[in-house]
Scaffold this active site. Structure first.
Site, short mmCIF file in Angstrom:
data_model
loop_
_atom_site.label_atom_id
_atom_site.label_comp_id
_atom_site.label_asym_id
_atom_site.label_seq_id
_atom_site.Cartn_x
_atom_site.Cartn_y
_atom_site.Cartn_z
N PHE A 1 -64.55 -36.66 -35.29
CA PHE A 1 -65.28 -35.60 -35.97
C PHE A 1 -64.49 -35.15 -37.18
O PHE A 1 -63.28 -35.38 -37.24
CB PHE A 1 -65.51 -34.43 -35.01
CG PHE A 1 -66.94 -33.98 -34.93
CD1 PHE A 1 -67.93 -34.87 -34.53
CD2 PHE A 1 -67.30 -32.68 -35.23
CE1 PHE A 1 -69.26 -34.46 -34.44
CE2 PHE A 1 -68.62 -32.26 -35.13
CZ PHE A 1 -69.60 -33.14 -34.74
N GLN B 1 -69.77 -20.46 -43.14
CA GLN B 1 -69.80 -21.93 -43.23
C GLN B 1 -71.21 -22.44 -43.50
O GLN B 1 -72.15 -22.12 -42.77
CB GLN B 1 -69.30 -22.54 -41.92
CG GLN B 1 -69.28 -24.06 -41.97
CD GLN B 1 -68.53 -24.66 -40.78
OE1 GLN B 1 -69.04 -24.69 -39.67
NE2 GLN B 1 -67.31 -25.09 -41.01
N HIS C 1 -73.11 -25.68 -43.35
CA HIS C 1 -72.99 -27.03 -42.80
C HIS C 1 -73.57 -27.99 -43.84
O HIS C 1 -74.65 -27.76 -44.36
CB HIS C 1 -73.77 -27.11 -41.49
CG HIS C 1 -73.48 -28.35 -40.71
ND1 HIS C 1 -73.91 -29.60 -41.10
CD2 HIS C 1 -72.82 -28.54 -39.54
CE1 HIS C 1 -73.51 -30.49 -40.21
NE2 HIS C 1 -72.85 -29.87 -39.25
N LEU D 1 -80.36 -28.41 -38.22
CA LEU D 1 -79.12 -29.14 -38.30
C LEU D 1 -79.24 -30.64 -38.06
O LEU D 1 -79.98 -31.09 -37.21
CB LEU D 1 -78.17 -28.56 -37.26
CG LEU D 1 -76.69 -28.80 -37.52
CD1 LEU D 1 -76.28 -28.09 -38.79
CD2 LEU D 1 -75.88 -28.28 -36.35
N GLU E 1 -73.00 -33.63 -37.39
CA GLU E 1 -71.89 -34.34 -38.01
C GLU E 1 -71.63 -35.65 -37.27
O GLU E 1 -71.06 -36.60 -37.81
CB GLU E 1 -70.66 -33.43 -37.91
CG GLU E 1 -69.50 -33.81 -38.75
CD GLU E 1 -68.50 -32.65 -38.83
OE1 GLU E 1 -68.92 -31.50 -39.07
OE2 GLU E 1 -67.30 -32.90 -38.65
N ARG F 1 -66.12 -29.45 -43.57
CA ARG F 1 -67.50 -29.10 -43.92
C ARG F 1 -67.63 -28.37 -45.26
O ARG F 1 -68.56 -28.60 -46.02
CB ARG F 1 -68.10 -28.23 -42.82
CG ARG F 1 -68.34 -29.00 -41.55
CD ARG F 1 -68.78 -28.13 -40.42
NE ARG F 1 -69.14 -28.96 -39.26
CZ ARG F 1 -69.52 -28.49 -38.10
NH1 ARG F 1 -69.59 -27.19 -37.90
NH2 ARG F 1 -69.84 -29.30 -37.11
N HIS G 1 -74.62 -21.98 -41.36
CA HIS G 1 -74.42 -22.47 -40.01
C HIS G 1 -73.58 -21.56 -39.14
O HIS G 1 -73.85 -21.40 -37.96
CB HIS G 1 -73.73 -23.84 -40.13
CG HIS G 1 -73.55 -24.55 -38.83
ND1 HIS G 1 -74.59 -24.79 -37.98
CD2 HIS G 1 -72.45 -25.07 -38.23
CE1 HIS G 1 -74.14 -25.44 -36.91
NE2 HIS G 1 -72.85 -25.61 -37.02
N ARG H 1 -64.08 -23.61 -40.31
CA ARG H 1 -64.00 -24.11 -38.94
C ARG H 1 -64.23 -25.61 -38.89
O ARG H 1 -65.09 -26.14 -39.58
CB ARG H 1 -65.08 -23.43 -38.08
CG ARG H 1 -65.17 -23.97 -36.67
CD ARG H 1 -66.15 -23.19 -35.84
NE ARG H 1 -67.54 -23.43 -36.21
CZ ARG H 1 -68.25 -24.49 -35.82
NH1 ARG H 1 -67.71 -25.43 -35.07
NH2 ARG H 1 -69.52 -24.61 -36.19
#
Lengths: 605, 246
Positions: free
Chosen positions: A121, A234, A236, A250, A253, A309, A380, A415
């Protein structure tokens, strides 16, 4: 005559997502009586939407992984504004929290030798995310839910908190209403845990549901607690953008983790063109190496699509702004191409990304095994939140705890994907544990400290929209979302944010004058009118914090101050309500990191 | 500009009625989008549950033109729009208001099912080893989003209201997930036969047809559970064993 139902618990948990349920489980297991209130039905919280996985250095897939690497990755991702102690606790305790879920019935995907499988990730050096296809959040919330219901906690579904109650500087409960009948409820508790999630509904394009109106942030603020890092929202990088009705939903990822690539309309993999200096040594410089990484080659470096991100979102914005975007104002995310590399590629994609396959097939008529997806940034997550003690998760108001997205500290300025689910587990547990202790040590009689005039005033304020004629609350909400999206979004400027502040002041006046029709039974218009109060408070906090931070770092990007300025801005920005009710802002120095952790960061550079 | 009429149930049981709302529709819209539009513009107090808007939370179950569906996953272009689209709440559960029903019975039922009881960890690191194949079989059941559409169509509940004697397809799936869990040691067969009324299901597969997660409820969950009950309680050889060795 004001009527309300009264409930009394040792610990009241507000919110029933991953953090709330984990806190409730822990407090119950320690013998506390626990009440949980949740705006939706049990098991529907936003945790359900989490797709990618739970970050924990189990080192099942790559034995080089350990808590130190996870710690260093988290700090680097957060641009070193993180609370180092939270990052340390998180990295050390996440593996146990994942194994505990398995002992409660969660079934993760497996390695060949039967252990919990882990996937790559963004921002994580080694494959680290325990997962279940792309529906890890569902697995997690269902496991917590099914475990929790046998521990004796009482769950008040479809119940919303409006205000926290305080006595002698200590939080002693909350006042709210049940959505079904519109009855007022008073919860008296020895300790309150906020686990209300995020603030996404402040923005027009968001992956968050109607619930995410920053209730915990606003409740804490009005109770006198400080919030930090609220400028860090954030976005995304990959949300759906077409058709309009699905805009913001969404796209995990995990698509990029499985080999998906980002391209502009010219077919160029633009992420290779902009790799930040602090990630250069860890990032592939050619497509072949990036592909090998996604397929588990331990000697390959990650492709630039898996950079953090904040960075990927900005690169997508740049492509669109400079005219290289897709027809609907995004870029292309292509997973179909891996068919040229993997036998039975289409089947492989469907098995690895089943919900993405169905989501696009059903909502956008797109077969992701054949065509690229059109994606763009979507609101997000908020890194900022209630300022808490790292060990106990208690805020600076005694008796008030916070965990999960509504608390701050772990993620700093940005994050990493996968660090949210682990955050919920690690700090949900800690909050539940310490809230139970606090309640035990500070027991007071149930009716002590309830100010009936104060409660009456709260109730009257809540029902006021029924008693006046005025504007429709949905319109005010839509205008706020429009304003925040336009003026306090991914790219920020001083004048725009000043204009946003003026706009918010105007919207507050309108929110105080909205009217609702019908009665109090399941009246969504009324619920919206009440939620508006919270989300407006939070929008102002975000905007003021963003104005204060005159640099660019992590998720906070200022066109007028485009570089990072460590000399001046290696600090948190804290917001708090003064005794006279003013919103005050101050810089708060970062806690000093011990030398051994500084060395860990150096070693991992 | 295209417009469509939605015929939506308003009110509670005693004083309810269908009301027509006409609203603009756009390409790609799902039923829930239209409901939100109507709610924001014409009927602020319209009660509807929703959360994720992506078929993952199972909140927005309703009967669309008589078919139990998730409103967030039903595209308008899959419906005939030359006549009103009818929206009504799930019939099997008590109505609260408009499209919202009282589903609390489901939460009460779940509590009655024996919880997960893992065998002691058997790997050296005090965890377990499981093969992907064993996990896959149960993961199908764990995909359930608890939308309760299967409960809504099950005639044992819908027509015969045997809520106190039959737990319904959702909780047979839940029981199957526990019974087939590679680590679970508990036995729920007696409960299935007696308190949970598995015998009431006569495998008409209505539940399987409406499942938005395409779980093979009848074939993969209910029938194997029925077989377990039969094996344990109605197998003549076993019965003999029980008589000889009580």
């Amino acid at each position: 005559m004001l009527e309300y139902q009264m409930h009394e618990y040792d610990v009241l948990v507000i919110g029933a997502g991953g953090a709330g349920l984990r806190a409730a489980i822990e407090a119950s297991a320690r013998g506390a009586s626990v009440g949980v209130i949740t705006k939706s039905l049990l098991g529907k919280a936003h945790t359900v939407m989490a797709e990618g996985g739970i970050a924990a250095a189990l080192s099942n897939v790559d034995e080089r992984d350990n808590w130190k690497v996870h710690f260093a990755d988290t700090m680097r991702g957060g641009q070193y504004l993180n609370n180092w102690r939270m990052a340390e606790l998180h990295a050390k305790e996440a593996p146990d929290r994942v194994r505990e879920l398995e002992a409660w019935g969660a079934l993760f995907d497996r390695t060949k030798d039967g252990r919990i499988l882990q996937r790559n990730f963004g921002g994580h050096r080694y494959p680290r995310l325990a997962h279940v296809g792309d529906r890890t959040g569902l697995e997690m919330i269902r496991t917590l839910q099914d475990h929790g219901i046998h521990l004796g906690m009482e769950v008040h579904m479809e119940t919303t908190a409006l205000r926290l109650l305080k006595q002698d500087g200590v939080v002693i409960g909350a006042f709210g209403y049940d959505r079904e009948r519109g009855r007022f409820l008073l919860f008296r508790a020895g300790a309150v845990v906020l686990a209300t999630g995020g603030i996404g509904r402040a923005y027009k394009i968001t992956s968050n549901s109607w619930e995410y109106t920053g209730d915990g942030h606003s409740l804490a603020y009005h109770a006198g607690a400080s919030l930090i890092d609220m400028e860090f929202v954030q976005f995304h990088p990959t949300g759906m953008i077409w058709p309009p009705s699905v805009c913001g939903i969404l796209v995990t990822e995990g698509v990029r983790g499985e080999g998906g690539v980002l391209k502009n309309k010219e077919g160029v993999r633009f992420m290779f063109g902009d790799i930040p200096e602090n990630y250069r040594s860890q990032t592939a410089d050619n497509e072949e190496e990036g592909w090998r990484y996604t397929q588990g080659d331990r000697n390959a470096r990650r492709p630039p699509e898996l950079l953090t991100r904040d960075h990927v979102a900005r690169c997508i914005m740049r492509e669109v702004r400079e005219g290289r975007g897709s027809p609907h104002g995004g870029v292309y995310l292509d997973i179909a191409w891996i068919k040229s590399r993997i036998p039975k590629g289409a089947e492989h994609i469907k098995r690895k990304l089943p919900s993405m396959y169905h989501q696009f097939k059903q909502l956008a008529d797109i077969d992701i095994t054949e065509e690229p997806m059109e994606v763009g940034p979507t609101t997000h997550y908020v890194m900022g939140g209630v300022y808490v003690d790292a060990e106990t998760q208690m805020s600076d108001v005694p008796g008030l705890f916070a965990a999960g997205e509504c608390a701050a500290g772990l993620h700093g300025a940005n994050r990493l994907g996968g660090n949210s689910l682990s955050d919920l587990l690690v700090f949900g547990k800690r909050a539940g544990e310490h809230a139970a202790c606090f309640a035990k040590e500070n027991r007071t009689p149930a009716h002590h400290g309830l100010d009936s005039d104060q409660i009456k005033a709260m109730a009257e304020h809540a029902v006021a929209p029924f008693e006046r004629s005025g504007e429709n609350p949905y319109r005010v909400q839509a205008d706020l979302q429009e304003l925040m999206q336009r003026l306090v979004g991914i790219v920020r400027r001083q004048e725009e944010m000043q204009a946003a502040l003026e706009g918010i002041a105007e919207l507050k006046k309108r929110a105080n004058a909205v009217a609702v029709t019908g009665n109090r039974e399941y009246n969504t218009g009324w619920h919206t009118a009440l939620d508006l109060q919270q989300i407006l408070t939070v929008s102002e906090i975000i905007t003021r914090s963003a104005i204060a931070r005159k640099e660019s770092r992590g998720a906070h990007f200022r066109e007028d101050f485009p570089s990072k300025n460590d000399g001046e801005w290696s600090c948190n920005i804290a917001v708090r309500q003064s005794a006279s009710g003013e919103m005050t802002i101050e810089r708060r120095p970062l806690p000093e990191m011990p030398d051994e952790l500084k060395q860990v960061i150096e070693q991992m550079k | 500009m295209a417009v469509t009429t939605f015929r939506i149930w308003r009110g509670c049981d005693e004083q309810g009625e269908f009301r027509d709302y006409t609203t603009e529709v756009f390409p790609g819209m799902v039923v829930l989008d239209a409901v939100h539009r109507i709610q924001a513009e014409q009927a602020n107090d319209l009660a509807v549950r929703w959360n994720c808007k992506a078929g993952k939370c199972g909140s927005c179950s309703a009967e669309i033109n008589g078919n139990p569906r998730l409103m967030c996953m039903t595209r308008l272009n899959s419906l005939p729009l030359d006549r009103p689209v009818t929206l009504q709440p799930m019939k099997t559960f008590p109505l609260i208001k408009d499209l919202v029903t009282d589903v609390s019975w489901n939460y009460a039922v779940k509590k009655e099912i024996r919880k997960f009881e893992p065998r002691p960890p058997d790997a050296q690191d005090r965890t377990w080893r499981m093969s992907q194949g064993d996990v896959d079989r149960v993961q199908e059941f764990r995909r359930c989003i608890e939308c309760y559409l299967c409960q809504d169509v099950c005639h044992v509940l819908r027509e015969h209201s045997l809520h106190d004697r039959f737990i319904g397809p959702r909780f047979l799936v839940h029981t199957a997930a526990l019974e087939m869990h590679p680590l679970d040691n508990a036995n729920r067969t007696g409960d299935l036969k007696d308190r949970h009324g598995i015998g009431f299901c006569n495998i008409t597969k209505c539940c399987t047809k409406v499942c938005p997660e395409a779980i093979a409820i009848t074939d993969n969950a209910i029938i194997p559970l029925k077989e377990r009950v039969v094996d344990e309680y109605f197998d003549p050889v076993r019965k003999l064993f029980r008589i000889l060795r009580p």
